[in-house]
Motif scaffolding. Structure first.
Motif, short mmCIF file in Angstrom:
data_model
loop_
_atom_site.label_atom_id
_atom_site.label_comp_id
_atom_site.label_asym_id
_atom_site.label_seq_id
_atom_site.Cartn_x
_atom_site.Cartn_y
_atom_site.Cartn_z
N THR A 126 1.03 -1.19 0.43
CA THR A 126 -0.41 0.33 -0.07
C THR A 126 0.99 1.10 0.47
N ASP A 127 0.54 2.82 -0.21
CA ASP A 127 1.04 4.28 0.76
C ASP A 127 1.69 3.89 1.49
N LYS A 128 0.78 3.38 2.39
CA LYS A 128 1.43 3.96 3.79
C LYS A 128 1.71 3.01 4.41
N PHE A 129 2.36 1.58 3.64
CA PHE A 129 3.45 0.33 4.44
C PHE A 129 4.47 -0.18 3.16
N ARG A 130 5.22 -0.54 3.88
CA ARG A 130 6.20 -1.14 2.67
C ARG A 130 6.93 -2.17 3.78
N PHE A 131 7.72 -2.81 3.30
CA PHE A 131 7.91 -4.48 3.79
C PHE A 131 9.50 -4.74 2.80
N GLY A 132 10.72 -5.30 3.38
CA GLY A 132 11.92 -5.61 3.18
C GLY A 132 12.69 -5.90 3.46
N GLY A 133 14.22 -5.59 2.95
CA GLY A 133 15.00 -6.65 4.32
C GLY A 133 16.59 -6.29 3.05
N GLY A 134 17.83 -6.77 3.64
CA GLY A 134 18.74 -6.84 2.40
C GLY A 134 19.75 -6.96 3.23
N VAL A 135 20.63 -6.47 3.41
CA VAL A 135 21.89 -6.62 3.85
C VAL A 135 22.85 -4.89 4.27
N ARG A 136 23.70 -5.48 5.80
CA ARG A 136 24.02 -4.32 6.68
C ARG A 136 25.38 -4.93 7.32
N TYR A 137 26.38 -3.57 6.55
CA TYR A 137 27.77 -4.35 6.49
C TYR A 137 28.33 -3.10 7.90
N VAL A 138 28.90 -2.99 9.32
CA VAL A 138 28.90 -3.21 9.55
C VAL A 138 30.75 -2.79 10.17
N ALA A 139 30.77 -1.04 9.70
CA ALA A 139 32.63 -0.89 10.39
C ALA A 139 33.05 -0.49 11.24
N SER A 140 34.77 -0.86 11.75
CA SER A 140 35.48 -0.18 13.19
C SER A 140 34.48 0.05 14.58
N PRO A 141 33.79 -2.10 14.31
CA PRO A 141 33.05 -1.95 15.53
C PRO A 141 34.15 -2.22 17.47
N LYS A 142 33.60 -1.26 17.74
CA LYS A 142 34.79 -1.48 19.35
C LYS A 142 34.22 -1.14 20.30
N LEU A 143 34.21 -2.02 21.30
CA LEU A 143 34.25 -1.39 22.45
C LEU A 143 35.06 -0.50 23.42
N SER A 144 35.30 0.36 24.21
CA SER A 144 36.25 0.65 25.04
C SER A 144 35.93 1.61 26.36
N GLY A 145 36.60 1.20 27.15
CA GLY A 145 36.72 2.39 28.20
C GLY A 145 37.54 3.03 29.28
N SER A 146 37.07 3.58 29.98
CA SER A 146 37.70 4.95 30.53
C SER A 146 37.98 5.07 31.97
N GLY A 147 38.31 5.26 32.89
CA GLY A 147 38.64 5.72 34.53
C GLY A 147 38.08 4.10 34.99
N TYR A 148 36.88 3.88 36.01
CA TYR A 148 36.35 2.99 35.92
C TYR A 148 36.31 1.56 34.79
N GLY A 149 36.06 2.12 33.72
CA GLY A 149 36.40 1.16 32.83
C GLY A 149 37.08 0.60 31.25
N SER A 150 38.65 1.75 32.21
CA SER A 150 40.05 1.64 31.37
C SER A 150 40.73 -0.05 31.09
N GLY A 151 39.88 -1.45 31.44
CA GLY A 151 40.39 -2.59 31.55
C GLY A 151 39.27 -3.47 30.60
N ILE A 152 38.78 -2.53 30.25
CA ILE A 152 37.84 -3.15 29.41
C ILE A 152 37.78 -2.21 27.81
N GLY A 153 37.75 -3.51 26.56
CA GLY A 153 38.27 -3.26 25.45
C GLY A 153 38.44 -4.01 24.47
N THR A 154 37.67 -3.76 22.95
CA THR A 154 38.58 -4.52 21.73
C THR A 154 38.54 -3.96 21.03
N ASP A 155 38.78 -4.05 19.54
CA ASP A 155 38.54 -3.81 18.59
C ASP A 155 37.73 -5.32 17.93
#
Length: 174
Positions: A85-114
């Motif tokens: 309809t003109d009011k609704f659509r559905f679909g899908g596709g592909v998602r590429y995720v670049a540079s995912p990174k977990l990091s912390g500072s202060g109390y979280g300084s021991g946590i982190g990875t790329d």
């Protein structure tokens, strides 16, 4: 062709870290959470079909006066839609995720990875309140692999992390 900007809330994914506050509260940083901002283009091929391409910034974080922990990534999506309809659509596709990174500072300084860049899948439906405003419900399936081992609460981790999540987005088309 229309340009679009949007924002959304997402929920899910494996727990990457837990921040505990001095008042006894705690918050989890997850691989599928929490806030996303997107911008891109939407092209209507004909009355029944369209395609959309977006670039975004997606993050989850825990902040306090003495430090923070955050997980951030930059998704690029290419989606195809069917319009029953003109009011609704559905679909899908592909998602590429670049540079995912977990990091912390202060109390979280021991946590982190790329994490390694990854490819996932998206399925969604969108309802249009007007020609310029839509709301989306979506499901994303993706997995992150540590590019190297990282420390979490004194233990060494080197595994896959599920980033699967559901979300609700609001988009503005112009």
């Amino acid at each position: 062709m229309h340009f679009l900007v949007g924002t959304g809330l997402t929920f899910g994914g494996d727990k990457l870290a837990t921040a505990k506050y001095t008042n006894g509260g705690k918050i989890n940083v997850r691989a599928g959470g929490m806030v996303a901002f997107v911008g891109g283009i939407d092209y209507r091929i004909n009355q029944q079909f369209s395609v959309q391409s977006t670039v975004g910034f997606h993050f989850d974080q825990a902040d306090a006066n003495n430090g923070n922990v955050n997980f951030r990534r930059y998704p690029i999506e290419l989606l195809g839609y069917f319009h029953p309809t003109d009011k609704f659509r559905f679909g899908g596709g592909v998602r590429y995720v670049a540079s995912p990174k977990l990091s912390g500072s202060g109390y979280g300084s021991g946590i982190g990875t790329d994490f390694d860049n990854t490819v996932g899948a998206v399925v969604e439906g969108e309802y249009f309140f007007s020609q310029n405003v839509g709301v989306k419900l979506r499901f994303v399936k993706e997995e992150y692999k540590d590019s190297e081992s990282y420390m979490y609460r004194g233990s060494l981790r080197n595994d896959k992390v599920k980033g699967d999540h559901v979300g609700i987005f609001g988009n503005f088309y112009f």
